[in-house]
Design a protein around this motif. Structure first.
Motif, PDB file in Angstrom:
ATOM      1  N   HIS A   1    -102.950 -33.095  -3.361  1.00 18.71           N
ATOM      2  CA  HIS A   1    -102.311 -32.681  -2.243  1.00 18.71           C
ATOM      3  C   HIS A   1    -102.979 -32.606  -0.665  1.00 18.71           C
ATOM      4  CE1 HIS A   1     -99.412 -32.804  -5.420  1.00 18.71           C
ATOM      5  NE2 HIS A   1     -99.715 -31.967  -6.126  1.00 18.71           N
ATOM      6  N   GLY A   2    -102.459 -33.914  -0.080  1.00 16.53           N
ATOM      7  CA  GLY A   2    -102.776 -33.442   1.302  1.00 16.53           C
ATOM      8  C   GLY A   2    -102.618 -32.856   2.243  1.00 16.53           C
ATOM      9  N   ILE A   3    -102.114 -31.445   3.092  1.00 18.04           N
ATOM     10  CA  ILE A   3    -101.076 -31.426   3.538  1.00 18.04           C
ATOM     11  C   ILE A   3    -101.919 -31.549   5.105  1.00 18.04           C
ATOM     12  CG2 ILE A   3     -99.500 -29.338   4.711  1.00 18.04           C
ATOM     13  CD1 ILE A   3     -99.151 -30.355   1.348  1.00 18.04           C
ATOM     14  N   ASN A   4    -101.205 -32.939   6.022  1.00 14.89           N
ATOM     15  CA  ASN A   4    -100.851 -33.153   7.480  1.00 14.89           C
ATOM     16  C   ASN A   4    -101.451 -31.536   7.986  1.00 14.89           C
ATOM     17  OD1 ASN A   4    -101.425 -35.262   5.803  1.00 14.89           O
ATOM     18  ND2 ASN A   4    -100.539 -36.791   7.453  1.00 14.89           N
ATOM     19  N   VAL A   5    -102.531 -31.458   8.846  1.00 11.57           N
ATOM     20  CA  VAL A   5    -102.628 -30.768  10.451  1.00 11.57           C
ATOM     21  C   VAL A   5    -102.362 -31.018  11.463  1.00 11.57           C
ATOM     22  CG1 VAL A   5    -103.445 -29.201   8.852  1.00 11.57           C
ATOM     23  CG2 VAL A   5    -104.552 -30.717  10.008  1.00 11.57           C
ATOM     24  N   SER A   6    -102.233 -33.153  11.628  1.00  8.49           N
ATOM     25  CA  SER A   6    -102.541 -33.223  13.020  1.00  8.49           C
ATOM     26  C   SER A   6    -102.230 -34.858  12.903  1.00  8.49           C
ATOM     27  CB  SER A   6    -103.968 -33.864  13.927  1.00  8.49           C
ATOM     28  OG  SER A   6    -104.723 -34.463  12.518  1.00  8.49           O
ATOM     29  N   ARG A   7    -101.640 -35.205  11.929  1.00  8.34           N
ATOM     30  CA  ARG A   7    -101.388 -36.920  12.291  1.00  8.34           C
ATOM     31  C   ARG A   7     -99.912 -37.590  11.374  1.00  8.34           C
ATOM     32  NH1 ARG A   7    -106.495 -36.807  11.982  1.00  8.34           N
ATOM     33  NH2 ARG A   7    -108.022 -36.849  13.482  1.00  8.34           N
ATOM     34  N   PRO A   8     -99.567 -38.754  11.420  1.00  4.75           N
ATOM     35  CA  PRO A   8     -98.153 -39.349  10.695  1.00  4.75           C
ATOM     36  C   PRO A   8     -99.242 -39.581   9.568  1.00  4.75           C
ATOM     37  CG  PRO A   8     -98.761 -40.160  12.682  1.00  4.75           C
ATOM     38  CD  PRO A   8     -99.530 -38.988  12.505  1.00  4.75           C
TER      39      PRO A   8
ATOM     40  N   TYR B   1     -95.009 -30.789   7.687  1.00  4.47           N
ATOM     41  CA  TYR B   1     -95.573 -29.763   8.269  1.00  4.47           C
ATOM     42  C   TYR B   1     -96.305 -30.154   9.458  1.00  4.47           C
ATOM     43  CZ  TYR B   1     -93.817 -29.523   3.247  1.00  4.47           C
ATOM     44  OH  TYR B   1     -93.120 -29.699   2.248  1.00  4.47           O
ATOM     45  N   VAL B   2     -96.491 -30.268   9.985  1.00  6.87           N
ATOM     46  CA  VAL B   2     -97.474 -31.070  11.870  1.00  6.87           C
ATOM     47  C   VAL B   2     -96.466 -29.900  12.458  1.00  6.87           C
ATOM     48  CG1 VAL B   2     -97.836 -32.493  12.554  1.00  6.87           C
ATOM     49  CG2 VAL B   2     -98.663 -32.760  10.334  1.00  6.87           C
ATOM     50  N   GLY B   3     -95.185 -30.519  12.112  1.00  6.96           N
ATOM     51  CA  GLY B   3     -94.201 -30.185  13.375  1.00  6.96           C
ATOM     52  C   GLY B   3     -94.324 -31.010  14.472  1.00  6.96           C
ATOM     53  N   GLU B   4     -94.795 -30.170  15.652  1.00  3.57           N
ATOM     54  CA  GLU B   4     -94.349 -30.566  17.171  1.00  3.57           C
ATOM     55  C   GLU B   4     -95.842 -31.603  17.317  1.00  3.57           C
ATOM     56  OE1 GLU B   4     -92.786 -29.435  20.322  1.00  3.57           O
ATOM     57  OE2 GLU B   4     -91.184 -27.981  18.727  1.00  3.57           O
ATOM     58  N   GLY B   5     -97.146 -31.385  17.060  1.00  2.00           N
ATOM     59  CA  GLY B   5     -98.337 -31.682  16.887  1.00  2.00           C
ATOM     60  C   GLY B   5     -99.669 -30.330  16.238  1.00  2.00           C
ATOM     61  N   TYR B   6    -100.960 -30.865  16.217  1.00  2.00           N
ATOM     62  CA  TYR B   6    -101.972 -30.404  16.777  1.00  2.00           C
ATOM     63  C   TYR B   6    -101.801 -29.385  16.894  1.00  2.00           C
ATOM     64  CZ  TYR B   6    -107.169 -29.768  15.734  1.00  2.00           C
ATOM     65  OH  TYR B   6    -107.751 -29.274  15.529  1.00  2.00           O
ATOM     66  N   THR B   7    -102.001 -28.081  16.305  1.00  2.00           N
ATOM     67  CA  THR B   7    -102.211 -26.721  17.046  1.00  2.00           C
ATOM     68  C   THR B   7    -100.966 -25.975  17.466  1.00  2.00           C
ATOM     69  OG1 THR B   7    -102.658 -27.038  19.661  1.00  2.00           O
ATOM     70  CG2 THR B   7    -104.771 -27.313  17.946  1.00  2.00           C
ATOM     71  N   ILE B   8    -100.164 -27.021  17.122  1.00  2.00           N
ATOM     72  CA  ILE B   8     -98.546 -26.287  17.759  1.00  2.00           C
ATOM     73  C   ILE B   8     -98.008 -25.932  16.735  1.00  2.00           C
ATOM     74  CG2 ILE B   8     -96.401 -26.935  18.889  1.00  2.00           C
ATOM     75  CD1 ILE B   8     -97.912 -29.301  20.353  1.00  2.00           C
TER      76      ILE B   8
END
Ligand code: PLP
Length: 337
Positions: free
Chosen positions: A215-222, A258-265
């Motif tokens: 299961h890959g949890i995205n940290v930056s992209r849709p 689980y990215v939220g508003e974006g990468y690093t945010i």
């Protein structure tokens, strides 16, 4: 696929441990949760890039490089570890750093930025948010070549087919460890960023016909852009290693909630997850990658995505040095035991 045939440098002395997260598993009252401690890999501060760099640096050395060029965000774990690997090999290292959407470069910032200076980066080029990083890194490489140097450009996150081999090897390591302990793994949960970690694990389990779902949890992209990105890298890595591509694309699973508003945010879920791991297991995560991945795992458990008898392995990909870049981020208590 015979990984032993590929040139590889060695930056870690042993396999990284798989530990049971007893308190967390009990607290969430779901499956048994285990952790693969890749935060304990070698080089300065550990983390997933160390496995990729074992193959990438071997290739650079074989090609006679004297200078490594790479790039990333201002607080890049990949840049820190690439620089550390270059230092260990007696090579120079140039970094291209991209400013954040609302974060300009601060030469005195703490965290990984402090470590770039300490580890002696020969040159740091800062570019504005939204720059074409790949073009910038190659331009730097061309300038070095014109000056008589022998540059070797490592892609962002070390995520090409060669870097991904580091995580094909990790999949083999996990299978060997679980064979020795009798642990029957059902699922693996891992960060999905530039993708080499997830892609390598998928190819590694596939090549051994292991029915473990990654299961890959995205940290930056849709998902719209992340799934094709991972699928491409999975196929390139499989082809590089002569692994048959039968239904490999079906093994690509990404979650973009689980990215939220974006990468690093930062997100509330990430803050809760980082505090939960620290306060139940004494393990440090980070705010950009592993904190969001753990938030995803916690949410999936709460939603009943796993059965109580399942064994789920969280890959700790490192990143805790970046915690020190933002000392007020965890002031609010979102998880109290
Ligand atoms: C700590 C940490 N975890 C996870 C990742 C994501 O791994 P990948 O880029 O292979 O998807 C990174 C990438 O920089 C990272 O630094």
């Amino acid at each position: 696929m015979l990984l032993a045939k590929l040139p590889r440098r060695s930056y870690t002395h042993a396999t990284t441990p798989i530990e049971k997260l007893t308190h967390l598993s009990k607290l969430l009252d779901g499956p048994s949760i285990y952790i693969k401690r890749d935060d304990l890999l070698g080089l300065a501060g550990g983390g997933n890039k160390t496995r990729k760099l074992e193959y990438l640096l071997a290739d650079a050395i074989r090609k006679g490089a004297d200078t490594i060029v790479t790039g990333g965000a201002l607080q890049s774990n990949h840049c820190r570890l690439t620089l550390a690997a270059a230092v260990k090999e007696g090579l120079k290292c140039h970094l291209v750093l991209e400013e954040g959407v609302a974060t300009p470069y601060d030469p005195d910032a703490n965290g990984n930025n402090l470590l770039y200076k300490l580890l002696g980066a020969e040159f740091i080029k800062v570019v504005p948010y939204g720059s074409d990083m790949i073009a910038d890194m190659h331009a730097l490489g061309e300038e070095l070549a014109a000056a008589g140097r022998k540059p070797y450009v490592i892609p962002i996150g070390g995520s090409n087919e060669l870097g991904s081999v580091g995580y094909v090897a990790c999949a083999q390591e996990i299978l060997q460890q679980t064979f020795e302990t009798g642990l029957v793994l059902d699922d693996v949960v891992v960060a999905s960023g530039s993708g080499g970690t997830q892609a390598g694990l998928i190819v590694g389990f596939h090549a051994s016909s292991a029915p473990i779902k990654v299961h890959g949890i995205n940290v930056s992209r849709p998902n719209e852009t992340q799934i094709p990105k991972i699928t491409d890298l999975v196929q390139q890595t499989a082809s590089y290693l002569n692994v048959a591509d039968n239904q490999l694309a079906d093994r690509v699973h990404c979650y973009d909630g689980y990215v939220g508003e974006g990468y690093t945010i930062p997100t509330q879920g990430m803050i809760e997850a980082v505090q939960m791991l620290a306060r139940t297991e004494g393990i440090l995560l980070d705010s950009v990658y592993t904190g969001k991945v753990m938030a995803g795992l916690i949410d999936l458990v709460r939603k009943g995505a796993f059965k109580k008898e399942d064994n789920v392995l969280f890959i700790h990909t490192g990143g805790s040095p970046s915690l020190y870049a933002n000392p007020t981020l965890f002031n609010e208590d979102l998880f109290v035991l």
